[in-house]
Scaffold this active site. Sequence first.
Site, PDB file in Angstrom:
ATOM      1  N   PHE A  95       0.819  -1.195  -0.083  1.00 20.01           N
ATOM      2  CA  PHE A  95       0.186  -0.098  -0.024  1.00 20.01           C
ATOM      3  C   PHE A  95       0.879   1.220  -0.119  1.00 20.01           C
ATOM      4  O   PHE A  95       1.605   1.644   1.030  1.00 20.01           O
ATOM      5  CB  PHE A  95      -0.906   0.002   1.090  1.00 20.01           C
ATOM      6  CG  PHE A  95      -1.788   1.106   0.984  1.00 20.01           C
ATOM      7  CD1 PHE A  95      -3.189   1.244   0.488  1.00 20.01           C
ATOM      8  CD2 PHE A  95      -1.510   2.426   1.772  1.00 20.01           C
ATOM      9  CE1 PHE A  95      -4.059   2.381   0.376  1.00 20.01           C
ATOM     10  CE2 PHE A  95      -2.131   3.657   1.687  1.00 20.01           C
ATOM     11  CZ  PHE A  95      -3.419   3.543   0.897  1.00 20.01           C
ATOM     12  N   ASP A 139       9.262   3.086   1.983  1.00 18.81           N
ATOM     13  CA  ASP A 139       8.045   3.835   2.364  1.00 18.81           C
ATOM     14  C   ASP A 139       7.747   3.613   3.885  1.00 18.81           C
ATOM     15  O   ASP A 139       7.210   2.768   4.418  1.00 18.81           O
ATOM     16  CB  ASP A 139       7.035   3.409   1.641  1.00 18.81           C
ATOM     17  CG  ASP A 139       5.637   4.181   1.741  1.00 18.81           C
ATOM     18  OD1 ASP A 139       5.627   4.970   2.838  1.00 18.81           O
ATOM     19  OD2 ASP A 139       4.742   4.004   0.868  1.00 18.81           O
ATOM     20  N   LYS A 173       2.346  11.223   7.096  1.00 19.62           N
ATOM     21  CA  LYS A 173       1.416  10.914   8.318  1.00 19.62           C
ATOM     22  C   LYS A 173       2.047  11.758   9.347  1.00 19.62           C
ATOM     23  O   LYS A 173       1.857  12.922   9.674  1.00 19.62           O
ATOM     24  CB  LYS A 173       1.285   9.414   8.474  1.00 19.62           C
ATOM     25  CG  LYS A 173       0.523   8.797   7.480  1.00 19.62           C
ATOM     26  CD  LYS A 173       0.016   7.419   7.898  1.00 19.62           C
ATOM     27  CE  LYS A 173      -1.093   7.108   6.744  1.00 19.62           C
ATOM     28  NZ  LYS A 173      -0.767   6.166   5.758  1.00 19.62           N
TER      29      LYS A 173
HETATM   30  C1  LIG Z   1      -0.952   6.158   4.252  1.00 18.07           C
HETATM   31  C2  LIG Z   1       0.149   5.734   3.218  1.00 18.07           C
HETATM   32  C3  LIG Z   1       0.622   6.227   2.075  1.00 18.07           C
HETATM   33  C4  LIG Z   1      -0.305   7.418   1.534  1.00 18.07           C
HETATM   34  O1  LIG Z   1      -0.236   8.403   2.399  1.00 18.07           O
HETATM   35  P1  LIG Z   1      -1.499   9.601   1.968  1.00 18.07           P
HETATM   36  O2  LIG Z   1      -1.131  10.797   2.802  1.00 18.07           O
HETATM   37  O3  LIG Z   1      -2.984   8.912   2.546  1.00 18.07           O
HETATM   38  O4  LIG Z   1      -1.585   9.887   0.376  1.00 18.07           O
HETATM   39  C5  LIG Z   1       1.688   5.859   1.571  1.00 18.07           C
HETATM   40  N1  LIG Z   1       2.317   4.902   1.976  1.00 18.07           N
HETATM   41  C6  LIG Z   1       2.213   4.102   3.043  1.00 18.07           C
HETATM   42  C7  LIG Z   1       2.953   3.150   3.708  1.00 18.07           C
HETATM   43  C8  LIG Z   1       1.144   4.409   3.816  1.00 18.07           C
HETATM   44  O5  LIG Z   1       0.426   4.020   5.061  1.00 18.07           O
END
Ligand SMILES: *Cc1c(COP(=O)(O)O)cnc(C)c1O
Length: 423
Positions: free
Chosen positions: A160, A245, A274
Amino acid sequence: MLHAGAAPMTDQTTTPSATTLGQAGYIALEDEHAAHNYHPLPVVVASGDGAWVTDVDGRRYLDCLAAYSAVNFGHSNPLLLDAAREQLGRITLTSRAFHNDQLGPFVTALAELAGKDMVLPMNTGAEAVESGIKVARAWGYRVKGVAAGMANIIVAGENFHGRTTTIISFSDDESARKDFGPFTPGFRTVPYGDAAALEAAIDENTVAVLLEPIQGEAGIVVPPADYLPAVREITTRHNVLFIADEIQSGLGRTGATFACDLVGVVPDLYLLGKALGGGIVPVSAVVGNRDVLGVLRPGEHGSTFGGNPLAAAVGLAVVKLLATGEQQERARVLGARLHDGLTGLIGRGVLAVRGAGLWAGIDIDPKLASGRAVCEALLVRGVLAKDTHGSTVRLAPPIVVSEADLDWAVEQLAAVLAELAAA
Ligand SMILES: *Cc1c(COP(=O)(O)O)cnc(C)c1O
């Protein structure tokens, strides 16, 4: 503590609209006028403080989702609110057409926290991922010497990384993709946790490997301990960038600054988001060294809001919170306590528990209940949690949660499981 089910508080500060509409009224407005791209639990939150939130009727809930880790440091964190308030009174947006006095200190502090040279500031997590992809491709053509238009990036199954068209192009979640094509080419998917498969997928046009060090949305999936070190070794040997990520796993959640730290791995690029915005404003970043991030030239990439003074002021306050290591240590210690408590539920409606630090994926026995049903029952007991992938419940309370509240949350889960077993 007043929990759901208890009598509502009579709160003189409740806004008139809250008393006039009530919970059902707010939900009806959203149902009618907000796009239905989410399926929220039936609670309407009006305020928050630390690990707790209060709904429009005055009921309190322990927030065990923390906005998918965007609220790692708690709701209304006083240090972060102070930084935001102070900046609100000065200036909030200049655009990058001009310099501002907040961006420099923020990127300097964040680079230092990450042990890297440079920061590319953006807003949402998806933008950080998109930016990382663009940087990796440009690095591939300009530094590695990949033929124009040929770059490929290796990603993991069950990943994700966000919701943009390019990002869903390499998702294997049908509900995230169906009817949203055509998709962006240039990605190869290999099974998560399998370093040999990853190495086999690399060719001369591979510019990067993009991975979550712990897969959040997949259900807090922790790879084998030797996986990320192997990915680091393989990517270095093949002159391929390793992009981690850490948008959900980073910034204290796992008991370390980055989940990569847990296995002693340093990627080429960190993608952050985040919690970087302290739950106040969207702040994301790509963090790396000059030999990679330095490929970007003026005019090639940008964002109107990226690096704005308000975001930078809040981001700097977040980095200062993390620089002492206290948040990470607290997540580590409380996380051990949480995992001890949850492991005790295995065989009592729980099949397995995964995670690191203050982050847990709990597989509920699907014969007992769905993850959604467990979350609905937890809501009634005053605990906010979110299911993922059918029968997994995830817990990620703010790091500021107290020991007693954390224990109480585990007790509520035990009680819910016992209730469901008796039904
Ligand atoms: C939440 C998330 C994203 C995307 O972040 P947004 O601020 O919702 O665009 C990307 N990678 C990971 C691992 C995430 O948990």
